[in-house]
Every structure is written in C-alpha cells, then in structure tokens.
Scaffold this active site. Structure first.
Site, PDB file in Angstrom:
ATOM      1  N   GLU A 125       4.136  -2.228  -2.220  1.00  0.00           N
ATOM      2  CA  GLU A 125       3.517  -1.206  -1.070  1.00  0.00           C
ATOM      3  C   GLU A 125       4.701  -1.715   0.248  1.00  0.00           C
ATOM      4  O   GLU A 125       4.269  -0.743   1.045  1.00  0.00           O
ATOM      5  CB  GLU A 125       2.137  -1.696  -0.657  1.00  0.00           C
ATOM      6  CG  GLU A 125       1.107  -1.585  -1.969  1.00  0.00           C
ATOM      7  CD  GLU A 125      -0.280  -1.353  -1.341  1.00  0.00           C
ATOM      8  OE1 GLU A 125      -1.235  -1.625  -1.954  1.00  0.00           O
ATOM      9  OE2 GLU A 125      -0.422  -1.141  -0.131  1.00  0.00           O
ATOM     10  N   TYR A 150      -2.128  -4.662   5.435  1.00  0.00           N
ATOM     11  CA  TYR A 150      -2.056  -5.432   4.087  1.00  0.00           C
ATOM     12  C   TYR A 150      -0.267  -5.359   3.857  1.00  0.00           C
ATOM     13  O   TYR A 150       0.370  -6.440   3.972  1.00  0.00           O
ATOM     14  CB  TYR A 150      -2.611  -4.737   3.242  1.00  0.00           C
ATOM     15  CG  TYR A 150      -2.329  -5.542   1.687  1.00  0.00           C
ATOM     16  CD1 TYR A 150      -2.335  -6.838   1.342  1.00  0.00           C
ATOM     17  CD2 TYR A 150      -1.505  -4.685   0.844  1.00  0.00           C
ATOM     18  CE1 TYR A 150      -1.744  -7.361   0.279  1.00  0.00           C
ATOM     19  CE2 TYR A 150      -0.915  -4.970  -0.205  1.00  0.00           C
ATOM     20  CZ  TYR A 150      -0.917  -6.505  -0.758  1.00  0.00           C
ATOM     21  OH  TYR A 150      -0.500  -6.899  -1.837  1.00  0.00           O
TER      22      TYR A 150
HETATM   23  P1  NAD Z   1      -6.646 -11.712  -5.427  1.00  0.00           P
HETATM   24  O1  NAD Z   1      -7.251 -11.239  -4.072  1.00  0.00           O
HETATM   25  O2  NAD Z   1      -7.374 -11.258  -6.401  1.00  0.00           O
HETATM   26  O3  NAD Z   1      -6.646 -13.231  -5.355  1.00  0.00           O
HETATM   27  C1  NAD Z   1      -5.929 -13.803  -4.357  1.00  0.00           C
HETATM   28  C2  NAD Z   1      -6.210 -15.524  -4.291  1.00  0.00           C
HETATM   29  O4  NAD Z   1      -5.641 -16.425  -3.247  1.00  0.00           O
HETATM   30  C3  NAD Z   1      -7.780 -15.939  -4.386  1.00  0.00           C
HETATM   31  O5  NAD Z   1      -7.895 -16.651  -5.413  1.00  0.00           O
HETATM   32  C4  NAD Z   1      -8.080 -16.404  -2.989  1.00  0.00           C
HETATM   33  O6  NAD Z   1      -9.093 -17.329  -2.920  1.00  0.00           O
HETATM   34  C5  NAD Z   1      -6.512 -17.020  -2.566  1.00  0.00           C
HETATM   35  N1  NAD Z   1      -6.400 -17.252  -1.303  1.00  0.00           N
HETATM   36  C6  NAD Z   1      -6.419 -16.271  -0.415  1.00  0.00           C
HETATM   37  N2  NAD Z   1      -6.317 -16.683   0.883  1.00  0.00           N
HETATM   38  C7  NAD Z   1      -5.908 -18.095   0.864  1.00  0.00           C
HETATM   39  C8  NAD Z   1      -5.563 -19.171   1.551  1.00  0.00           C
HETATM   40  N3  NAD Z   1      -5.300 -18.974   2.992  1.00  0.00           N
HETATM   41  N4  NAD Z   1      -5.055 -20.184   1.034  1.00  0.00           N
HETATM   42  C9  NAD Z   1      -5.479 -20.358  -0.365  1.00  0.00           C
HETATM   43  N5  NAD Z   1      -5.693 -19.629  -1.133  1.00  0.00           N
HETATM   44  C10 NAD Z   1      -5.999 -18.466  -0.778  1.00  0.00           C
HETATM   45  O7  NAD Z   1      -5.209 -11.156  -5.389  1.00  0.00           O
HETATM   46  P2  NAD Z   1      -4.457 -10.655  -6.658  1.00  0.00           P
HETATM   47  O8  NAD Z   1      -4.680  -9.366  -7.082  1.00  0.00           O
HETATM   48  O9  NAD Z   1      -4.426 -11.628  -7.920  1.00  0.00           O
HETATM   49  O10 NAD Z   1      -2.875 -10.801  -6.038  1.00  0.00           O
HETATM   50  C11 NAD Z   1      -2.097 -11.910  -6.121  1.00  0.00           C
HETATM   51  C12 NAD Z   1      -0.889 -11.557  -5.351  1.00  0.00           C
HETATM   52  O11 NAD Z   1       0.041 -10.393  -5.940  1.00  0.00           O
HETATM   53  C13 NAD Z   1      -1.021 -11.280  -4.072  1.00  0.00           C
HETATM   54  O12 NAD Z   1       0.142 -11.962  -3.284  1.00  0.00           O
HETATM   55  C14 NAD Z   1      -0.863  -9.800  -4.068  1.00  0.00           C
HETATM   56  O13 NAD Z   1      -0.197  -9.357  -2.655  1.00  0.00           O
HETATM   57  C15 NAD Z   1       0.122  -9.621  -5.239  1.00  0.00           C
HETATM   58  N6  NAD Z   1       0.138  -8.472  -5.621  1.00  0.00           N
HETATM   59  C16 NAD Z   1      -1.059  -7.707  -6.126  1.00  0.00           C
HETATM   60  C17 NAD Z   1      -1.097  -6.645  -6.841  1.00  0.00           C
HETATM   61  C18 NAD Z   1      -2.336  -6.055  -7.570  1.00  0.00           C
HETATM   62  O14 NAD Z   1      -2.290  -5.029  -8.101  1.00  0.00           O
HETATM   63  N7  NAD Z   1      -3.279  -6.862  -7.558  1.00  0.00           N
HETATM   64  C19 NAD Z   1       0.076  -5.911  -6.966  1.00  0.00           C
HETATM   65  C20 NAD Z   1       1.203  -6.383  -6.151  1.00  0.00           C
HETATM   66  C21 NAD Z   1       1.216  -7.488  -5.576  1.00  0.00           C
HETATM   67  O1  DAU Z   2       0.866  -1.440  -5.488  1.00  0.00           O
HETATM   68  C1  DAU Z   2       0.505  -2.849  -5.477  1.00  0.00           C
HETATM   69  C2  DAU Z   2      -0.533  -3.032  -4.543  1.00  0.00           C
HETATM   70  O2  DAU Z   2      -1.757  -2.356  -5.493  1.00  0.00           O
HETATM   71  C3  DAU Z   2      -0.999  -4.395  -4.277  1.00  0.00           C
HETATM   72  O3  DAU Z   2      -0.235  -4.865  -3.571  1.00  0.00           O
HETATM   73  C4  DAU Z   2      -2.342  -4.620  -3.889  1.00  0.00           C
HETATM   74  O4  DAU Z   2      -2.792  -5.973  -3.567  1.00  0.00           O
HETATM   75  C5  DAU Z   2      -3.603  -3.973  -4.800  1.00  0.00           C
HETATM   76  O5  DAU Z   2      -4.803  -4.141  -3.962  1.00  0.00           O
HETATM   77  C6  DAU Z   2      -3.218  -2.512  -4.872  1.00  0.00           C
HETATM   78  O6  DAU Z   2      -3.247  -1.710  -3.862  1.00  0.00           O
HETATM   79  P1  DAU Z   2      -3.779  -0.024  -3.708  1.00  0.00           P
HETATM   80  O7  DAU Z   2      -4.393   0.104  -2.754  1.00  0.00           O
HETATM   81  O8  DAU Z   2      -2.795   0.506  -4.540  1.00  0.00           O
HETATM   82  O9  DAU Z   2      -4.949  -0.692  -4.893  1.00  0.00           O
HETATM   83  P2  DAU Z   2      -6.586  -0.012  -5.011  1.00  0.00           P
HETATM   84  O10 DAU Z   2      -7.141  -0.498  -6.153  1.00  0.00           O
HETATM   85  O11 DAU Z   2      -7.131  -0.414  -3.595  1.00  0.00           O
HETATM   86  O12 DAU Z   2      -6.426   1.547  -5.017  1.00  0.00           O
HETATM   87  C7  DAU Z   2      -5.769   2.067  -6.060  1.00  0.00           C
HETATM   88  C8  DAU Z   2      -5.652   3.938  -5.749  1.00  0.00           C
HETATM   89  O13 DAU Z   2      -7.199   4.184  -5.970  1.00  0.00           O
HETATM   90  C9  DAU Z   2      -5.402   4.039  -4.371  1.00  0.00           C
HETATM   91  O14 DAU Z   2      -4.740   5.445  -4.343  1.00  0.00           O
HETATM   92  C10 DAU Z   2      -6.629   4.363  -3.669  1.00  0.00           C
HETATM   93  C11 DAU Z   2      -7.711   4.596  -4.639  1.00  0.00           C
HETATM   94  N1  DAU Z   2      -9.104   4.320  -4.548  1.00  0.00           N
HETATM   95  C12 DAU Z   2      -9.313   2.922  -4.468  1.00  0.00           C
HETATM   96  C13 DAU Z   2     -10.476   2.530  -4.312  1.00  0.00           C
HETATM   97  C14 DAU Z   2     -10.867   1.073  -4.088  1.00  0.00           C
HETATM   98  C15 DAU Z   2     -10.197   5.204  -4.693  1.00  0.00           C
HETATM   99  O15 DAU Z   2      -9.852   6.484  -4.726  1.00  0.00           O
HETATM  100  N2  DAU Z   2     -11.461   4.740  -4.523  1.00  0.00           N
HETATM  101  C16 DAU Z   2     -11.677   3.360  -4.406  1.00  0.00           C
HETATM  102  O16 DAU Z   2     -12.892   3.109  -4.178  1.00  0.00           O
END
Ligand code: NAD
Ligand code: DAU
Length: 338
Positions: A125, A150
C-alpha cells in the site's frame, strides 16, 4: 537462535510463529505484543507451553519494555502495527504512534543491542494505487505514494528502517507484501468479514462499485517468503511479495465465497465507498523469485475454499471476537447495515 517477533498475537504474526516453530523447533521465540483488539493469544494455544516460546505483554512505543524483550535476541521480525485502513480513516493517531514511533523505538533498541538482523514487515500500500485494465505492477523501484493514514504511517516506518541502515549500519531487510488471507484473520478485513458475515446470515458490505482489485497472498506463502529473506536475503535489501491472483475484483471474491457456501448473491450490499480508496494493487515478485527462489505455492481458489472451511470449523474463535466493542466499530463504519 533467538527471534523477537513483535505483534505475534495478530493474524500474520501468529501464523508466522506457528510456522517458524514447526520449521525450526530448536529456535527460541519471544512474542512482544500489547494485545490491542487485534491481538489474540488463542491463536497460539498450541505452543503456549512450549519452553522455546515466551510471550511478553508490552508496547513497542515503550523503550524500557522493548529493551527488556530485546535481551539476547539475534533477529527481530517486526509485525506489530495498527493494520486496518478503515480504522486509520476513523482515527489516524494510533497509527502514527505505533507504526512510526513504535518502529523507531524498536530500531533504537536494535542498534543498542547489536542485533544481527532487523526484518521489517511492510505493505504494497505504500506504493499507492494502480489503474484498472493496466498491466503495470508494483516493484522494489516503485516510488512511494501512500494515500491513507495507514499507508502513510507504514511508509514512514519503511523510511526509518532504511535510514537506520544507512546512519547506524543496522543490518535490515524489508518485505512489502500484498493482501494476506487465511486462518486467524480478524473479521474486520474483507475476506474474513465476508465469510463470517455470511455464516451469520448477514449481508456483506461491498464498497463503491466493487470493482477494486487486490493481489491475494495466502498467509503461509508470506511466512515462507520471510523465512527465505531471513535465511538468504541480502542485508539492506527490500523484497516485494505477492500472490497468484490475476486482477480479481472484490465483487468476484465475494461471489466465489458465496458459491463455496452455497448462498445467494442477494447477500451482497453495496455501501458508501472508502475515501481515497486505492483502485488496484498488483505485485511483481520476480526479484525474490530470481534471487531467493521464492514463489507463492497456494492457488487462490483452492486456499480460499480451505480458508472458508477453517472459519466454518472455528466459529467459536471468531464469534468471541464480535464483541460489543466490535459491534460499536461496525456501526460506526457501516451504519445500520444488518
Ligand atoms: P493485525 O492487526 O492482525 O495484528 C497486529 C498485532 O500487533 C496485534 O497482535 C496487536 O496487538 C499488535 N500491536 C499493535 N500495536 C502494538 C503496539 N503498540 N505494541 C505491541 N504490539 C502491538 O495485523 P496483521 O494483519 O497481522 O499485519 C501484521 C503486519 O503486516 C503489519 O505490520 C501490517 O502492516 C503488515 N501487512 C499486513 C497485510 C495484511 O494483509 N494483513 C499485508 C501487508 C502487510
Ligand atoms: O495490501 C496490503 C494491505 O492489505 C495491508 O497492508 C493492510 O494491513 C490490510 O488491511 C489490507 O488492506 P486493504 O485495505 O486492501 O484490505 P481490506 O481487507 O480492508 O480491503 C480489501 C478490499 O475490500 C479493499 O478494496 C476494500 C474492500 N472492502 C473492505 C471491507 C473491509 C469492501 O469492499 N468492504 C469491506 O467491508
């Protein structure tokens, strides 16, 4: 070897700990997590009594808590973050605090304690938005153009990590990956929210025209990519990590889930769009493939089906997360959507 995993109680962090402990049972893991709404120690029940695993409840913005957790650590894998775009739009401050300041506190402690590697988990992102019907993809040379609080905070953290590599010669690596899906994802993210809503017979909110595109990566493929970067990656380098989907729209993702669950498409509800909604993400992962031999092994259709099965078989896990606080967030985000 001793690893400090930050945010290990979250979705990807807990999948990573389970993955690592299976692959490398002799390594020690310290999980530093402050347990926000997204942190859930139930994800780690199967390893909680393992003597090689230790949980520390602590906040990455707090230098003394971080220093205490850093003792004897060889490698840091930094997942801890506020991770949900919609929540960053409702209230940006915790994002700047944890993602920027928290990362800086960790970096300071890593320098002081001379860790062997600081691996930072980032996101595609930070590169902004691609257009539809376009063949271009994000790669390691794409200029940064974050468009939500974010992604701006994640971009800030990436810049800090690189700055510490240059200024203090901290041995760093970064991965920027696409949207993960799989078990233990908090039901605020699109796929987990859709599956759990459908299982509860509730509508699925689809933003705008539903024609937004994400690059879907199965969480275990992501964990394997991090493993390969830690083992074979070049210090100072960034690697982009993505999945195997070819431009699939959100609407198509929902239709697939509805089909798996044998439900009707009238469960789709188009709702107000997300402000500044990025239109399309696609990741070119050829660098990590060429240099480290990684590629995603999990096809989207098959692992989406398995993910739906997981949520069907683990209702207790996600039902417990849909608390009063969750309902308050849901109302603020989606209004009166049933
Ligand atoms: P998540 O929100 O599920 O988990 C985040 C974790 O971090 C939680 O356990 C929370 O308690 C902990 N946390 C938050 N603030 C904190 C703090 N101040 N101190 C200690 N712990 C803290 O997130 P996720 O989806 O597992 O994402 C993990 C990492 O991967 C993040 O850095 C996110 O930006 C990155 N990322 C996520 C996605 C995705 O699709 N979920 C994609 C690309 C990158
Ligand atoms: O690309 C990596 C990112 O993917 C991570 O860095 C973020 O932590 C993770 O949250 C995710 O971000 P997105 O915004 O892409 O993910 P999200 O699941 O929120 O949304 C995926 C797509 O679906 C996006 O186009 C928004 C849409 N959406 C999402 C929600 C929650 C909907 O249409 N309806 C919804 O209710």
């Amino acid at each position: 070897m001793k690893l400090l995993v930050t945010g290990g109680a979250g979705f990807i962090g807990s999948n990573f700990i389970l993955y690592w402990m299976k692959q490398y049972p002799n390594d020690e893991i310290v999980n530093l997590d402050c347990l926000t709404y997204a942190g859930n120690l139930e994800n780690l029940k199967s390893v909680e009594n393992n003597p090689k695993y230790k949980f520390i409840k602590g906040n990455i913005v707090n230098p003394s808590e971080v220093d205490a957790a850093m003792q004897g650590v060889d490698i840091i894998v930094h997942f801890a973050a506020e991770s949900h775009v919609d929540r960053s739009i409702l209230g940006p401050q915790p994002f700047t605090l944890t993602n920027v300041l928290g990362t800086q506190v960790l970096l300071d402690s890593a320098v002081k304690n001379k860790v062997r590697r600081f691996h930072h988990i980032s996101t595609d992102e930070v590169f902004g938005s691609l257009t539809l019907n376009d063949k271009s993809k994000f790669n390691e040379r794409t200029p940064y153009n974050p468009r939500s609080p974010y992604s701006a905070s994640k971009a800030g953290s990436d810049h800090l990590v690189r700055a510490y590599s240059e200024t203090y010669e901290l041995p760093i690596t970064i991965t920027n990956c696409s949207n993960n899906f799989g078990p233990y994802q908090f039901p605020e993210k699109f796929i987990a929210l859709a599956i759990t809503n459908i299982l509860e017979d509730k509508k699925v909110p689809v933003y705008g025209d539903g024609l937004y595109v994400r690059d879907w990566l199965y969480v275990e493929d992501h964990c394997r990519a991090i493993d390969m970067v830690l083992k074979k990656g070049k210090v100072g380098e960034t690697y982009c990590v993505g999945g195997v989907t070819e431009d699939i729209s959100n609407l198509d993702v929902i239709k697939k889930i509805l089909k798996i669950l044998e439900k009707n498409e009238d469960m789709i509800e188009f709702v107000k769009d997300r402000p500044g909604h990025d239109r399309r993400y696609a990741v070119d992962w050829s660098k990590i493939e060429k240099e480290l031999g990684w590629k995603p092994l999990h096809s989207f259709d098959e692992w989406l089906k398995k993910t739906v099965e997981w949520y069907k078989n683990n209702e207790e896990w996600w039902k417990r997360l849909k608390t009063k606080k969750y309902q308050e967030y849901y109302k603020e985000q989606y209004g009166d959507l049933d």
